[in-house]
Design a protein around this motif. Structure first.
Motif, PDB file in Angstrom:
ATOM      1  N   LYS B 122       0.639  -1.244   0.055  1.00 34.20           N
ATOM      2  CA  LYS B 122      -0.067   0.168  -0.045  1.00 34.20           C
ATOM      3  C   LYS B 122       0.771   1.113   0.207  1.00 34.20           C
ATOM      4  N   GLU B 123       1.904   1.366   0.714  1.00 28.66           N
ATOM      5  CA  GLU B 123       2.838   2.444   0.941  1.00 28.66           C
ATOM      6  C   GLU B 123       3.554   2.639  -0.278  1.00 28.66           C
ATOM      7  N   TYR B 124       3.994   1.620  -0.858  1.00 28.29           N
ATOM      8  CA  TYR B 124       4.946   1.573  -2.063  1.00 28.29           C
ATOM      9  C   TYR B 124       3.945   2.448  -3.306  1.00 28.29           C
ATOM     10  N   LEU B 125       2.754   1.783  -3.385  1.00 26.75           N
ATOM     11  CA  LEU B 125       1.752   2.141  -4.529  1.00 26.75           C
ATOM     12  C   LEU B 125       0.784   3.258  -4.189  1.00 26.75           C
ATOM     13  N   ALA B 126       1.050   3.927  -3.043  1.00 26.27           N
ATOM     14  CA  ALA B 126       0.216   4.902  -2.699  1.00 26.27           C
ATOM     15  C   ALA B 126       0.114   6.068  -3.546  1.00 26.27           C
ATOM     16  N   GLY B 127       1.182   6.152  -4.569  1.00 19.27           N
ATOM     17  CA  GLY B 127       1.141   7.285  -5.528  1.00 19.27           C
ATOM     18  C   GLY B 127       0.426   7.026  -6.863  1.00 19.27           C
ATOM     19  N   ASN B 128       0.013   5.863  -6.802  1.00 27.98           N
ATOM     20  CA  ASN B 128      -0.902   5.315  -8.029  1.00 27.98           C
ATOM     21  C   ASN B 128      -2.361   5.518  -7.598  1.00 27.98           C
ATOM     22  N   LEU B 129      -3.031   6.394  -8.052  1.00 25.01           N
ATOM     23  CA  LEU B 129      -4.440   6.550  -7.870  1.00 25.01           C
ATOM     24  C   LEU B 129      -5.120   5.574  -8.812  1.00 25.01           C
ATOM     25  N   TYR B 135      -9.078  -0.272  -4.878  1.00 24.20           N
ATOM     26  CA  TYR B 135      -7.704  -0.819  -4.319  1.00 24.20           C
ATOM     27  C   TYR B 135      -7.649  -2.306  -4.024  1.00 24.20           C
ATOM     28  N   GLU B 136      -8.680  -2.812  -3.474  1.00 23.89           N
ATOM     29  CA  GLU B 136      -8.664  -4.192  -2.739  1.00 23.89           C
ATOM     30  C   GLU B 136      -8.585  -5.270  -3.818  1.00 23.89           C
ATOM     31  N   GLN B 138      -6.925  -4.773  -6.736  1.00 22.06           N
ATOM     32  CA  GLN B 138      -5.597  -4.985  -7.032  1.00 22.06           C
ATOM     33  C   GLN B 138      -4.764  -5.527  -6.311  1.00 22.06           C
TER      34      GLN B 138
END
Lengths: 773, 156, 285
Positions: B122-129, B135-136, B138
């Protein structure tokens, strides 16, 4: 469970991959800007810096002197017939109040000039060089004071309302209606507990990842070909025709893949401008909205203030509801007269079981703010926030559990829903949804608010919701199904897959009906020249309405195939049957394969093996849902985090389990964003503070805890395979459920969105439930 | 000005303006997987690799990649197909517009931390809206892929 | 969009400095903020080739080059060991990995942005900044200079220097959503035996105060931490914007300071325990 004992389906209900999935995940060029030329004219819009003004002069000379300049169009150059950009069935309930460009500008961001240039750089330079003089006028910026204000947003004489929605431009009224049933005053008088509440929802943005964009060109026949990211190809054709003053037959509209819509692309936001440029210049042109334009001048949710009064007897029977909704349509009327209806029809109708009287009145007003449009839920989230908050408060005051008050009052199968056009709930598993949700979250296991650590509490909250399935007696869905040369099927539709997967879902229905594999079905979608008429993908209609058309087209095609097969077998039609890959004699002794029939259909044949079926429904059976949240609240900072969201939905038969689940999860997360941080703040001059994704914060994946969703299906007899809708329902529960959890934690009912940490902290302090050390 | 760089392992020489952004350059070179979703660096749709690091091509000056290696999803076809199938099996691609940027960053995550926990993902991909999926789905797809790759490593 | 005609990829700090004397030129950091500006400048100065993207660790200090990305800062082994979770906490909310791979330490510090988590962190740590011409100065001096004089404005920020005087550090922020700009940032640190607290996103740029009251002198307890938090909140002016009001921010200064200081106490306790354990072991040997 009686109605669930339906037959086992082979393809329908299965979690099948979307037909376009691998193209999308590998990043193929399938969207509007990918599939259209890069070297066409670039279209840009010069926008008003004023909320209300008259243009006194426009000097375009300097702009036209920029190398690469092609055209600057102003209000002097455009047709003077008004139209609406709302993508609705004709005659549209939204008033005809727009021009392509108007001398009067009505909100900060209203287009003032259309610019066309050879390059983006030239277009941008031109934007800076058009000199406009304005006579700045006082503006209507507070929607509470809009009605009967002496300042008029639309004083013009050629403003037109086509439908009797109570619109009156001389009163700044976009719509007005009064609706009631039963003796309201008497019923309230008999209620021992009455809760009144006023909630305020903001003009949230859809924020789909692909901004509005349209490419236009002149085709081989000299017609205008509009390629656009839209949910509504046929409405685009009509609206472009109205805006440009050219015949519909001169226009073709197609859509490639769409990067999200959520209702935003149910309005003709961008199409008319490049259409005008291309029609005038006869050159290809393209307009791509910036994110900022999407945030300030597009088609957001209607800001609404909903006042509700709910009355019950001492046992908790909800007997009376009174609602008044004030809706802000902004500078134009798009979807104003229709969204407001759902604020009452989809909220009051949740409690048909014991209700004896209701009243639902509303006003929709013009203001000098951005114009609103369609956004998932379409007025229902606003109304459901009000009613569900009131019912939760009612339960609290009566000292009964929020689950129990629903068990007493919620609409059940067989109920006649007076506030929902008198429709009968033909399929409703809301009771089972409630039971299941309660079990999943352990509603009864702990108190509604427990301590996590010295400064964090965990609170539960809940809400129920309903939506519709298409617009009854209005929406039209069509499908063409034909036998292909290799014995498979081609499905052609006019509905627009905007990522939701309707191409796949409808193909599943074909595969189920025709007893073939998914790989035997090809889909072609959304081209006004080739697709059978479809109102478009909105109002939760595609699965329910177009799906039924697919079902019917398949049945009729089977008959046609049988007829041709019977001829080939030299048997009377009554003595053959359709069996997956062949037409067989009843006794099974003789058969002719589909491939043979397909081959025959191309030689000496006079009967097309192709059927187009059209469907419209007299009812709009509601899907239902229960949402329950566990919210962690920091009682010293007011920060809130959804740690767990349980949702159980009844959308009738689930056609594709994966895609329906993603609709649920995606809708819930949008609802969480709406509840907690998505904000639209109008500044003193009428401009919008949240004009980018840096300011308008949609949820990131770090903002979301666990989502735990499932389905409790009813069977809707009027839907294809028993299906209803899912697309919009899913956004309705988070706001009231979260408001409820905040109450359980703080003792205060928050009524204005979004619930920022500051507001929650204020609630903690006011409620006094927890002492801040 | 002239720019020399490697695009998807092919050396390229192109003429750019001083203020050309890498995103615009890449799309003009037919790398249509690279998308623009905002103007403010918030959405992650334009994520590409520069010298193997995921960066925002909307906020990278084209001139800055002189002599460097740029990779877009067009250059990671096999990985995208293998990884993407796990997203597709959840139906989590939805409208698909955020997918190329997500796939790029998810591949970067896998290369950097193949054992990532849910919180790390979640943290690594937080910048991918993503506005569609919530999101679940994904996350389920990414988790399954990482599991599958772990199994693959074990079998080797 | 920022527009310009010239791109200078400089070969030396001197070249960068000379170019930067021209008002129409600007130095590029990560360009994330610069690119949002709707203006045209003459040229941009790119420091990419000057080796400023390195973090150097010596016995006395970390020297963090101005072109080090926020992601490199976040992942640097030495800094992670030295600053613990506070480093990660101060950076993880900044949009996403691909954003932090582009954003630079120099860009964040030089711009002295109100919302800067990085400025808040280094301010509490009593870091120094090193300019090409002006040389070294305390970050607190640079951050509080208002407005910057022309010389500093046209100088080139080379590095942030973090002397190894930090005994403990804790970082917290309040945000309306996880990757939003902060509503308030707060860092507390014990540096050279002195408690320092910096507060940013007030929404004005970060400022700091030291424990001038000796409130924490006799040990950190929930009571002294709360009292200290309250005192700190009185030391700073706050303002209102769309994210939160001045009042709310005041309250958050008190809460975050209290929590950070309590965390410092935990760290100190752990360090003491460790030291004690080492000493005991030594004694036994």
């Amino acid at each position: 469970m009686s109605k669930l004992s339906q037959k086992e389906y082979r393809v329908v209900t299965k979690p099948i991959r979307k037909l376009d999935a691998m193209q999308l995940v590998t990043g193929q060029a399938v969207y509007t800007d990918d599939v259209t030329p890069q070297d066409c004219l670039v279209v840009k819009l010069l926008r008003s810096p004023h909320a209300h003004a008259l243009i006194t002069d426009i000097d375009t000379e300097k702009a036209m002197a920029v190398p690469g300049a092609v055209a600057v169009y102003t209000y002097k150059d455009v047709p003077q017939e008004r139209f609406t950009t709302a993508g609705q069935t004709y005659p549209e309930p939204s008033a005809y109040d727009r021009l392509l460009l108007d001398r009067r500008v009505r909100f900060v961001g209203d287009p003032v000039a259309i610019i066309a240039a050879e390059t983006k750089e030239a277009a941008e330079m031109m934007l800076a060089r058009v000199k406009v003089s304005y006579e700045v006028l006082p503006a209507v910026l507070d929607f509470h004071t809009a009605k009967d204000n002496e300042l008029l947003v639309h004083p013009e004489d050629n403003w037109r309302s086509l439908c009797p929605v109570g619109a009156d431009n001389r009163r700044n009224l976009v719509a007005h209606e009064e609706d009631s049933w039963g003796d309201l005053d008497k019923t309230f008088a008999q209620c021992s507990q009455i809760v009144e509440k006023t909630v305020h929802c903001k003009a949230n943005n859809q924020a789909m990842m692909e901004t509005f964009r349209t490419y236009c060109e002149i085709d081989t026949y000299g017609r205008l070909h509009v390629i656009s990211s839209t949910q509504i190809i046929f409405h685009v054709r009509r609206i472009v025709s109205n805006a440009l003053g050219i015949p519909k037959s001169k226009i073709r509209v197609t859509k490639p893949r769409i990067g999200g819509g959520f209702g935003a692309k149910q309005s003709v936001v961008a199409e008319i401008y490049p259409a005008f440029v291309t029609w005038k210049t006869k050159r290809p042109s393209k307009l791509v909205y910036t994110r900022e334009e999407c945030q300030i001048a597009a088609s957001p949710r209607h800001e609404m203030e909903v006042h509700v009064k709910v009355g019950a007897d001492a046992q908790g029977h909800i007997r009376a509801m009174d609602m008044y909704t004030l809706s802000n349509s902004g500078a134009y009327s798009e979807h104003g007269p229709t969204t407001v209806g759902l604020s009452g029809h989809k909220s009051i109708s949740l409690y048909a079981n014991q209700l004896q009287a209701y009243r639902f009145n509303y006003d929709v007003v013009y203001t000098n703010l951005q114009s609103a449009g369609a956004f998932r839920g379409y007025g229902a989230p606003q109304g459901i926030f009000a009613v569900e908050s009131a019912v939760n408060e009612l339960a609290d005051r009566l000292g009964i559990s929020p689950v129990a008050i629903r068990e007493i009052n919620m609409t059940r199968e067989g109920n006649v829903i007076r506030s929902y056009y008198g429709e009968t709930a033909t399929s409703c598993a809301l009771d089972r949804c409630l039971q299941r949700a309660k079990e999943k979250i352990g509603w009864d296991d702990t108190c509604l608010c427990t301590k996590v650590d010295d400064h964090t509490v965990r609170a539960k909250g809940m809400a129920i919701a309903m939506q519709g399935s298409g617009i009854s007696n209005v929406d039209v869905g069509s499908a063409t199904v034909r036998l292909t040369e290799d014995g498979g099927y081609a499905l052609v539709i006019g509905a627009a897959d905007m990522g939701t997967g309707c191409d796949t879902i409808l193909a599943q229905m074909v595969a189920e009906m025709m007893e073939c594999e998914m790989s035997d079905v090809t889909v072609y979608s959304a081209d006004t020249d080739f697709s059978p008429y479809d109102s478009g993908s909105y109002a939760s209609s595609t699965t329910y309405v177009t799906g039924k058309a697919v079902e019917r087209a398949c049945l009729e095609l089977q008959e046609k195939i049988c007829a041709l097969g019977a001829g080939m077998l030299e048997l009377p039609e009554e003595q053959v049957m359709f069996t997956a890959d062949a037409v067989r004699s009843e006794d099974g002794s003789k058969a002719v394969s589909l491939t043979e029939i397909a081959t025959k259909s191309m030689c000496g044949n006079t009967e097309a093996l192709q059927v187009t079926a059209t469907h419209s429904s007299p009812t709009s059976p509601p899907p239902y849902m229960v949402g329950m949240v566990e919210l962690d609240i920091d009682i010293e900072t007011g920060e809130a985090m959804v740690v767990n969201y349980v949702a159980v939905a009844d959308c009738g038969t689930v056609i594709n389990e994966n895609l329906a689940r993603i609709q649920l999860e995606g809708g819930i997360v949008q609802g969480i964003g709406m509840a907690l941080y998505e904000n639209v703040t109008y500044m003193k001059d009428g401009s919008i503070a949240e004009n980018s994704l840096m300011e308008y914060k949609i949820p990131s994946r770090m903002d979301i805890g666990k989502l735990d969703v499932e389905f409790e299906s009813s069977f809707e007899p009027s839907g294809p395979f028993g299906a209803k809708s899912i697309g919009e329902l899913v956004i309705d529960t988070p706001v009231p459920a979260i408001a409820h959890a905040i109450y359980e934690a703080t003792g205060v009912w928050l009524t204005e969105l979004p619930f920022t940490p500051e507001k929650i902290l204020e609630a903690v302090e006011q409620g006094g439930k927890y002492k801040n050390n | 000005m002239e720019l020399k760089f490697t695009l998807n392992e092919v050396p390229r020489v192109v003429e750019i303006s001083a203020d050309t952004l890498l995103l615009d350059l890449l799309r003009s070179m037919k790398c249509y997987s690279v998308k623009r979703g905002c103007e403010t660096g918030n959405c992650g749709l334009c994520t590409v690799f520069v010298d193997e690091r995921p960066v925002l091509s909307c906020s990278t000056l084209a001139a800055r990649v002189e002599g460097r290696s740029v990779v877009t999803l067009e250059g990671l076809r096999e990985e995208a197909e293998e990884y993407g199938a796990y997203i597709a099996d959840e139906g989590a691609e939805q409208c698909g517009f955020c997918n190329p940027g997500l796939m790029m960053n998810a591949i970067a995550l896998y290369r950097e931390n193949p054992e990532a926990t849910d919180d790390e993902i979640k943290e690594y991909l937080a910048g991918n809206l993503c506005r569609c999926s919530g999101y679940e789905g994904q996350l389920r797809g990414i988790r399954s892929y990482l599991e599958f790759k772990k199994g693959e490593v074990r079998h080797e | 969009m920022l527009k310009f005609k010239q791109y200078y990829r400089v070969k030396s700090l001197e070249e960068a400095y000379e170019l930067n004397q021209k008002k129409s030129n600007v130095v590029l950091g990560g360009m994330l903020w610069l690119k949002l500006q709707r203006r045209t400048v003459g040229g941009v100065i790119d420091l990419s080739d000057l080796g400023l993207d390195q973090i150097m660790e010596t016995e006395e200090a970390f020297t963090i080059g101005a072109m080090v990305s926020l992601r490199d800062l976040e992942q640097h082994e030495g800094l992670r060991a030295y600053l613990g979770e506070a480093l990660h906490e101060s950076l993880r909310h900044i949009v996403g990995v691909q954003f932090r791979n582009v954003a630079t330490v120099g860009g964040s510090i030089f711009g002295r942005f109100g919302f800067s988590d990085v400025l808040t962190l280094f301010l509490a740590l009593d870091a120094k900044v090193k300019f090409y011409h002006a040389g070294e100065m305390p970050l607190s001096v640079y951050a509080s200079a208002a407005p910057l004089d022309k010389e500093l404005k046209n100088d080139i920020l080379e590095a942030v220097i973090l002397p190894k005087h930090v005994e403990a550090v804790a970082y917290r922020s309040v945000r309306n959503s996880e990757t939003d700009f902060p509503v308030l940032t707060c860092c507390a640190a014990k540096v050279n035996g002195v408690y320092r607290v910096s507060v940013g996103a007030r929404p004005m740029r970060a400022a700091y105060t030291a424990d001038l009251t000796d409130m924490l002198k006799d040990g950190i307890t929930p009571e002294t931490a709360a009292a200290f938090g309250k005192w700190v909140s009185e030391q700073f002016a706050t303002g209102s914007n769309v994210r939160a009001s001045a009042d709310y921010r005041k309250k958050m200064i008190a809460v975050l300071t209290k929590r950070n200081v309590m965390e410092l106490a935990e760290t100190e306790k752990a360090v003491h325990a460790q030291t004690a354990a080492v000493q005991t072991k030594g004694g036994q040997a």
